[in-house]
Design a protein around this motif. Structure first.
Motif, short mmCIF file in Angstrom:
data_model
loop_
_atom_site.label_atom_id
_atom_site.label_comp_id
_atom_site.label_asym_id
_atom_site.label_seq_id
_atom_site.Cartn_x
_atom_site.Cartn_y
_atom_site.Cartn_z
N SER A 1 0.51 -1.23 0.38
CA SER A 1 -0.50 -0.12 -0.20
C SER A 1 0.57 0.92 -0.27
O SER A 1 0.34 2.30 0.57
CB SER A 1 -1.09 -0.06 0.82
OG SER A 1 -1.60 -1.22 1.46
N GLY A 2 1.97 1.27 -0.27
CA GLY A 2 2.84 1.86 -0.22
C GLY A 2 3.13 3.63 -1.64
O GLY A 2 3.75 4.26 -1.41
N LEU A 3 2.47 2.79 -2.38
CA LEU A 3 1.78 3.91 -3.51
C LEU A 3 1.25 4.71 -3.48
O LEU A 3 1.48 5.32 -4.90
CB LEU A 3 2.33 3.25 -4.89
CG LEU A 3 3.59 1.95 -5.18
CD1 LEU A 3 3.09 1.15 -6.15
CD2 LEU A 3 4.92 2.17 -5.08
N GLY A 4 0.57 4.86 -2.69
CA GLY A 4 -0.38 6.22 -2.71
C GLY A 4 -0.86 7.42 -2.80
O GLY A 4 -1.04 8.84 -3.04
N ALA A 5 1.16 7.67 -1.52
CA ALA A 5 1.14 9.33 -1.33
C ALA A 5 2.80 8.95 -1.93
O ALA A 5 3.13 8.34 -2.38
CB ALA A 5 1.32 8.99 0.27
N THR A 6 2.07 10.67 -1.94
CA THR A 6 3.51 11.37 -2.92
C THR A 6 4.85 11.09 -2.93
O THR A 6 5.60 11.50 -1.58
CB THR A 6 3.23 12.56 -3.04
OG1 THR A 6 2.11 13.27 -3.94
CG2 THR A 6 4.34 13.63 -4.33
N GLY A 7 5.68 10.91 -2.95
CA GLY A 7 7.39 11.06 -2.51
C GLY A 7 7.64 11.95 -1.96
O GLY A 7 7.51 13.60 -2.88
N ASN A 8 8.50 12.28 -1.57
CA ASN A 8 9.74 13.58 -1.30
C ASN A 8 10.93 13.63 -2.53
O ASN A 8 11.99 12.81 -2.44
CB ASN A 8 10.61 12.80 0.02
CG ASN A 8 11.45 14.01 0.38
OD1 ASN A 8 10.99 15.32 0.18
ND2 ASN A 8 12.17 14.20 1.39
N THR A 9 9.73 14.80 -2.57
CA THR A 9 10.82 15.98 -3.61
C THR A 9 12.03 16.76 -3.48
O THR A 9 12.08 17.32 -4.82
CB THR A 9 10.05 16.24 -5.21
OG1 THR A 9 8.81 16.71 -4.32
CG2 THR A 9 8.91 15.06 -5.53
N ASP A 10 12.26 17.07 -2.58
CA ASP A 10 12.55 18.11 -1.99
C ASP A 10 14.75 18.00 -2.14
O ASP A 10 14.96 17.08 -0.73
CB ASP A 10 12.30 18.38 -0.04
CG ASP A 10 13.28 19.39 -0.03
OD1 ASP A 10 13.17 20.33 -0.50
OD2 ASP A 10 13.59 19.82 1.23
N ASN A 11 14.78 17.69 -3.02
CA ASN A 11 16.74 16.98 -3.63
C ASN A 11 16.78 18.03 -4.72
O ASN A 11 16.00 18.25 -5.33
CB ASN A 11 16.50 15.46 -3.26
CG ASN A 11 15.11 14.87 -4.33
OD1 ASN A 11 15.37 15.57 -6.15
ND2 ASN A 11 14.40 14.30 -3.94
N ILE A 12 17.90 17.11 -5.34
CA ILE A 12 18.73 17.98 -5.46
C ILE A 12 18.61 18.30 -7.59
O ILE A 12 17.95 18.71 -8.14
CB ILE A 12 20.07 17.86 -6.00
CG1 ILE A 12 20.64 18.50 -7.07
CG2 ILE A 12 20.48 16.51 -6.52
CD1 ILE A 12 22.08 18.47 -7.31
N ILE A 13 17.55 16.43 -7.66
CA ILE A 13 16.96 16.41 -8.84
C ILE A 13 15.01 16.31 -8.55
O ILE A 13 14.15 16.22 -10.13
CB ILE A 13 17.06 15.17 -9.32
CG1 ILE A 13 16.85 14.03 -8.32
CG2 ILE A 13 18.45 14.96 -9.80
CD1 ILE A 13 16.55 12.75 -8.48
N LYS A 14 14.76 17.05 -7.76
CA LYS A 14 13.45 17.20 -7.73
C LYS A 14 12.10 16.37 -8.17
O LYS A 14 11.45 16.54 -8.69
CB LYS A 14 13.08 18.63 -8.51
CG LYS A 14 13.37 20.15 -7.64
CD LYS A 14 13.11 21.42 -8.56
CE LYS A 14 13.66 22.74 -8.32
NZ LYS A 14 12.77 23.72 -9.33
N ALA A 15 12.75 15.22 -7.84
CA ALA A 15 11.81 14.15 -8.24
C ALA A 15 12.25 13.46 -7.25
O ALA A 15 13.08 12.97 -6.30
CB ALA A 15 12.55 13.26 -9.60
N ALA A 16 11.31 11.89 -7.06
CA ALA A 16 11.10 10.72 -5.83
C ALA A 16 10.67 9.74 -6.63
O ALA A 16 9.67 9.56 -7.65
CB ALA A 16 10.30 10.98 -4.91
N VAL A 17 11.38 8.68 -6.14
CA VAL A 17 11.11 7.47 -6.47
C VAL A 17 10.56 6.07 -5.45
O VAL A 17 11.22 6.67 -3.98
CB VAL A 17 12.19 6.79 -7.74
CG1 VAL A 17 12.07 5.31 -7.86
CG2 VAL A 17 12.42 7.16 -9.31
#
Length: 210
Positions: A54-70
């Motif tokens: 059930s871990g894919l329902g929330a937005t990942g933390n994009t507070d990083n140099i690439i502004k992306a989260a996996v």
């Protein structure tokens, strides 16, 4: 059409000799991994929770140099995938975000955009380039081992889900391998044709040494 005696032989063989293959091999995360993956849990300890993630329902933390989260759902997060040759991830990319050139050594990838727009592409081993802007509902495939990337485009953050034909596809990000590692600057300069100032600037940004 097969003769009736032969059909009866096949039927009797299937009854008398059931398959010895297990239905599944839920990962035992308490044991170390092997080249073949995780060891199997005892079937008596397997529960429905091993087959649900059930871990894919929330937005990942994009507070990083690439502004992306996996957010991964590999066998180490989703034990029921172990041994099945599949996995998935959620990808969140903020405005101006990017997933830099990278490869998955152990798997091909299919990307499905569910929100926003993503410019995605890959480079073949003959240096042919294939890229396109993907919108909600679009799919793109990235063949195993080839360099590829995703860049947010449009006026809103993007969300996508990717599937892999491996429970652990592996990841190598080219820029981090070169400039976030301890590979000596002189060697990086030699293999990239960049000058000393450029290499040291990138190593400083990405945390490399040497």
């Amino acid at each position: 059409m097969l003769p009736i005696p032969f059909l009866l032989l096949l039927l009797s063989s299937s009854i008398l000799s059931p398959s010895s293959a297990a239905d599944f091999c839920v990962a035992d995360l308490s044991l170390p991994t092997t080249p073949a993956g995780f060891s199997c849990k005892k079937e008596s300890t397997v529960t429905i929770s091993d087959f649900v993630f059930s871990g894919l329902g929330a937005t990942g933390n994009t507070d990083n140099i690439i502004k992306a989260a996996v957010t991964p759902a590999f066998s180490s997060q989703f034990p029921g995938l172990n041994g099945l040759g599949i996995s998935t991830i959620r990808l969140d990319i903020e405005i101006d975000g990017v997933v830099p050139l990278h490869t998955h050594p152990a798997a091909s990838e299919v990307l499905l955009v569910t929100q926003g727009a993503i410019l995605a592409g890959f480079i073949s081993s003959s240096n042919s380039v294939y890229y396109k802007t993907l919108y909600e509902g679009d799919l793109m495939v990235f063949p195993q081992g080839l360099l590829h990337f995703q860049v947010q485009c449009g006026s809103s953050p993007a969300v996508a889900f990717a599937t892999f034909n491996s429970p652990d596809p592996g990841l190598q990000i080219t820029s981090l391998s070169l400039f976030g590692s301890s590979l000596p600057s002189q060697l990086v300069e030699k293999v990239t044709f960049l000058d000393d100032a450029q290499v040291k600037k990138l190593k400083k940004v990405l945390g490399g040494t040497g």
